[in-house]
Design an enzyme around this catalytic site. Structure first.
Site, PDB file in Angstrom:
ATOM      1  N   CYS A 141       0.843  -1.204   0.000  1.00 34.45           N
ATOM      2  CA  CYS A 141       0.000   0.000   0.000  1.00 34.45           C
ATOM      3  C   CYS A 141       0.874   1.250   0.000  1.00 34.45           C
ATOM      4  CB  CYS A 141      -0.935  -0.017   1.216  1.00 34.45           C
ATOM      5  SG  CYS A 141      -2.049   1.407   1.243  1.00 34.45           S
ATOM      6  N   CYS A 144      -0.505   4.177   1.983  1.00 37.39           N
ATOM      7  CA  CYS A 144      -0.392   3.991   3.439  1.00 37.39           C
ATOM      8  C   CYS A 144       1.046   4.183   3.908  1.00 37.39           C
ATOM      9  CB  CYS A 144      -0.810   2.576   3.847  1.00 37.39           C
ATOM     10  SG  CYS A 144      -2.340   2.017   3.116  1.00 37.39           S
ATOM     11  N   ASP A 145       1.984   3.599   3.195  1.00 32.58           N
ATOM     12  CA  ASP A 145       3.350   3.490   3.728  1.00 32.58           C
ATOM     13  C   ASP A 145       4.393   4.309   2.980  1.00 32.58           C
ATOM     14  OD1 ASP A 145       2.427   1.766   5.675  1.00 32.58           O
ATOM     15  OD2 ASP A 145       2.736  -0.020   4.447  1.00 32.58           O
TER      16      ASP A 145
HETATM   17  C1  LIG Z   1       0.253  -3.736   5.061  1.00 27.78           C
HETATM   18  C2  LIG Z   1      -0.921  -2.788   5.009  1.00 27.78           C
HETATM   19  C3  LIG Z   1      -0.800  -1.535   5.585  1.00 27.78           C
HETATM   20  C4  LIG Z   1      -1.884  -0.662   5.543  1.00 27.78           C
HETATM   21  N1  LIG Z   1      -1.742   0.542   6.125  1.00 27.78           N
HETATM   22  C5  LIG Z   1      -2.773   1.408   6.122  1.00 27.78           C
HETATM   23  C6  LIG Z   1      -2.647   2.686   6.734  1.00 27.78           C
HETATM   24  O1  LIG Z   1      -1.605   3.046   7.269  1.00 27.78           O
HETATM   25  N2  LIG Z   1      -3.733   3.500   6.676  1.00 27.78           N
HETATM   26  C7  LIG Z   1      -4.903   3.151   6.055  1.00 27.78           C
HETATM   27  O2  LIG Z   1      -5.858   3.936   6.061  1.00 27.78           O
HETATM   28  N3  LIG Z   1      -5.042   1.953   5.467  1.00 27.78           N
HETATM   29  C8  LIG Z   1      -4.007   1.073   5.479  1.00 27.78           C
HETATM   30  N4  LIG Z   1      -4.137  -0.137   4.866  1.00 27.78           N
HETATM   31  C9  LIG Z   1      -5.398  -0.456   4.184  1.00 27.78           C
HETATM   32  C10 LIG Z   1      -6.438  -0.859   5.236  1.00 27.78           C
HETATM   33  O3  LIG Z   1      -5.900  -1.862   6.050  1.00 27.78           O
HETATM   34  C11 LIG Z   1      -7.714  -1.354   4.570  1.00 27.78           C
HETATM   35  O4  LIG Z   1      -8.198  -0.383   3.673  1.00 27.78           O
HETATM   36  C12 LIG Z   1      -8.791  -1.621   5.634  1.00 27.78           C
HETATM   37  O5  LIG Z   1      -8.317  -2.517   6.603  1.00 27.78           O
HETATM   38  C13 LIG Z   1     -10.059  -2.204   5.004  1.00 27.78           C
HETATM   39  O6  LIG Z   1     -10.952  -2.442   6.024  1.00 27.78           O
HETATM   40  P1  LIG Z   1     -12.147  -3.499   5.892  1.00 27.78           P
HETATM   41  O7  LIG Z   1     -12.843  -3.432   7.192  1.00 27.78           O
HETATM   42  O8  LIG Z   1     -12.896  -3.253   4.655  1.00 27.78           O
HETATM   43  O9  LIG Z   1     -11.471  -4.907   5.691  1.00 27.78           O
HETATM   44  P2  LIG Z   1     -10.252  -5.698   6.335  1.00 27.78           P
HETATM   45  O10 LIG Z   1      -9.403  -4.858   7.207  1.00 27.78           O
HETATM   46  O11 LIG Z   1      -9.619  -6.387   5.180  1.00 27.78           O
HETATM   47  O12 LIG Z   1     -10.972  -6.768   7.256  1.00 27.78           O
HETATM   48  C14 LIG Z   1     -11.714  -7.792   6.703  1.00 27.78           C
HETATM   49  C15 LIG Z   1     -12.282  -8.634   7.817  1.00 27.78           C
HETATM   50  O13 LIG Z   1     -13.189  -9.573   7.281  1.00 27.78           O
HETATM   51  C16 LIG Z   1     -12.956 -10.821   7.869  1.00 27.78           C
HETATM   52  N5  LIG Z   1     -13.479 -11.842   6.958  1.00 27.78           N
HETATM   53  C17 LIG Z   1     -13.109 -12.120   5.684  1.00 27.78           C
HETATM   54  N6  LIG Z   1     -13.845 -13.146   5.193  1.00 27.78           N
HETATM   55  C18 LIG Z   1     -14.715 -13.498   6.185  1.00 27.78           C
HETATM   56  C19 LIG Z   1     -15.714 -14.495   6.314  1.00 27.78           C
HETATM   57  N7  LIG Z   1     -15.998 -15.334   5.316  1.00 27.78           N
HETATM   58  N8  LIG Z   1     -16.395 -14.581   7.478  1.00 27.78           N
HETATM   59  C20 LIG Z   1     -16.140 -13.732   8.514  1.00 27.78           C
HETATM   60  N9  LIG Z   1     -15.193 -12.762   8.443  1.00 27.78           N
HETATM   61  C21 LIG Z   1     -14.491 -12.661   7.294  1.00 27.78           C
HETATM   62  C22 LIG Z   1     -11.472 -10.873   8.124  1.00 27.78           C
HETATM   63  O14 LIG Z   1     -11.146 -11.843   9.111  1.00 27.78           O
HETATM   64  C23 LIG Z   1     -11.248  -9.440   8.597  1.00 27.78           C
HETATM   65  O15 LIG Z   1     -11.536  -9.343   9.970  1.00 27.78           O
HETATM   66  C24 LIG Z   1      -3.088  -1.048   4.895  1.00 27.78           C
HETATM   67  C25 LIG Z   1      -3.207  -2.310   4.316  1.00 27.78           C
HETATM   68  C26 LIG Z   1      -2.147  -3.186   4.376  1.00 27.78           C
HETATM   69  C27 LIG Z   1      -2.283  -4.556   3.773  1.00 27.78           C
END
Ligand SMILES: Cc1cc2nc3c(=O)[nH]c(=O)nc-3n(C[C@H](O)[C@H](O)[C@H](O)COP(=O)(O)OP(=O)(O)OC[C@H]3O[C@@H](n4cnc5c(N)ncnc54)[C@H](O)[C@@H]3O)c2cc1C
Length: 322
Positions: A141, A144-145
């Site tokens: 990302c 992000c980083d």
């Molecule tokens: C290395 C890295 C660094 C990042 N740094 C930043 C940052 O500094 N700032 C920033 O704003 N964004 C950052 N991001 C991006 C950010 O993490 C994502 O945009 C954000 O987490 C998305 O949130 P979400 O809730 O949509 O999904 P996610 O965080 O992807 O969470 C998905 C959830 O769904 C669950 N899940 C999946 N399938 C199922 C299922 N079948 N049943 C039940 N649960 C399920 C998973 O277990 C998880 O808990 C980073 C991403 C990465 C990979």
């Protein structure tokens, strides 16, 4: 234990920023939400050490701590957080219909509304040195980083529009960006190609792949291989960004929810409504553009408000729900 099927008002699938924000709003609106965490409780941010851009943390925070705080905030209002993964769904297509979700291939839970917050998974090259240095200079990302590599030399792998977009972002803040493209052309649109071509501190290497990421604890360089000649070369970098795509975690909804060709759930205009009444989608599972914690949290809030309004309307006059 009774063998009566449990029926929830609101089930939230996923425990990232979208899921927990939806839970905060849903719990405060008395929807008695249950969050199923999935295999990665806390979501993608639990894989990163520093989150510097989430509002409200002036000194930044590490990802796992931030997610524990979000969970605690959701629980403060009565959210029931359960370890469990949704493994199959049967979504009703009727207004006021009941949705069925199988948890851990074991038991079925019914829900009047479902908020999908299953996120997306970044694709990596999956070579050992890259995996070892994730969080030590390897990131998926740039937005992000990238900031942590301000003024430094970095490389980015990828050839599509997102890679080109992230490469230009990095070129704005880094000293030099080397972009590795596996083929002898880029997949990005002509407009994006012109944009990267015009950047003086960005060098594109075609027919080039990562042979090995160099460094013990942190990234110190990259060994590149030319896939036409086999020639190898080492360059000094401190950050490596992988921009080869994401896979939304939406397989269990295929065939029931409208999705784009990659599997991102399609939501209705400026809402989180899916094509099934009472089913709402938030976060990275429906967002291929922004993919940030704060935007995920924003759509989690929207999904809870949409669920609340849906339930209020069907209780009042089911036939009027659209
Ligand atoms: C290395 C890295 C660094 C990042 N740094 C930043 C940052 O500094 N700032 C920033 O704003 N964004 C950052 N991001 C991006 C950010 O993490 C994502 O945009 C954000 O987490 C998305 O949130 P979400 O809730 O949509 O999904 P996610 O965080 O992807 O969470 C998905 C959830 O769904 C669950 N899940 C999946 N399938 C199922 C299922 N079948 N049943 C039940 N649960 C399920 C998973 O277990 C998880 O808990 C980073 C991403 C990465 C990979």
């Amino acid at each position: 234990m009774s063998d009566k099927t449990e029926r929830l008002k609101t089930m939230i699938i996923g425990s990232g920023p979208a899921g927990y924000t939806a839970a905060i709003y849903a719990a405060r609106a008395d929807l008695k939400p249950v969050v199923y965490t999935g295999l990665e409780p806390g979501g993608q941010l639990t894989t990163t050490t520093e989150v510097d851009n989430f509002p409200g943390y002036p000194n930044g925070i590490d990802g796992p701590s931030m997610m524990v705080e979000l969970q605690q905030q959701a629980e403060r209002f009565g959210t029931d957080v359960r370890i469990g993964r949704a493994t199959a769904v049967e979504l009703s297509d009727e207004v006021g219909g009941i949705h069925k979700v199988t948890i851990d291939e074991d038991r079925v839970v019914e829900a009047e509304t479902i908020i999908i917050s299953t996120g997306a998974t970044a694709k990596y090259l999956n070579i050992p040195s890259e995996q070892r240095l994730r969080g030590g200079g390897v990131s998926a990302c740039a937005v992000c980083d990238g900031f942590f590599y301000k003024g430094q030399d970095v490389a980015i792998v990828g050839a599509g529009d997102t890679a080109a977009e992230e490469a230009s972002y990095l070129a704005n803040i880094c000293n030099k960006v080397t972009m590795l493209v596996r083929k002898d052309y880029m997949r990005a649109s002509k407009a994006m190609q012109h944009r990267v071509d015009s950047l003086k501190n960005l060098e594109i290497r075609y027919n080039s792949e990562v042979d090995e990421v160099l460094g013990d604890q942190v990234v110190e360089g990259l060994r590149i291989v030319n896939n036409q000649t086999g020639e190898k070369e080492e360059i000094a970098i401190t950050g490596l960004f992988i921009a080869i795509g994401h896979k939304p975690n939406t397989d269990i909804f295929k065939g029931q929810l409208d999705m784009d060709e990659t599997g991102y759930i399609i939501t209705d205009a400026k809402s989180t409504k899916t094509n099934r009444p009472g089913v709402f989608a938030s976060g990275d599972a429906q967002d291929k553009i922004y993919r940030q914690a704060v935007t995920a949290a924003g759509t989690g809030c929207m999904a809870a408000l949409d669920a609340e309004r849906y339930l209020a309307t069907i209780e009042a006059a089911p036939e009027e729900v659209v």
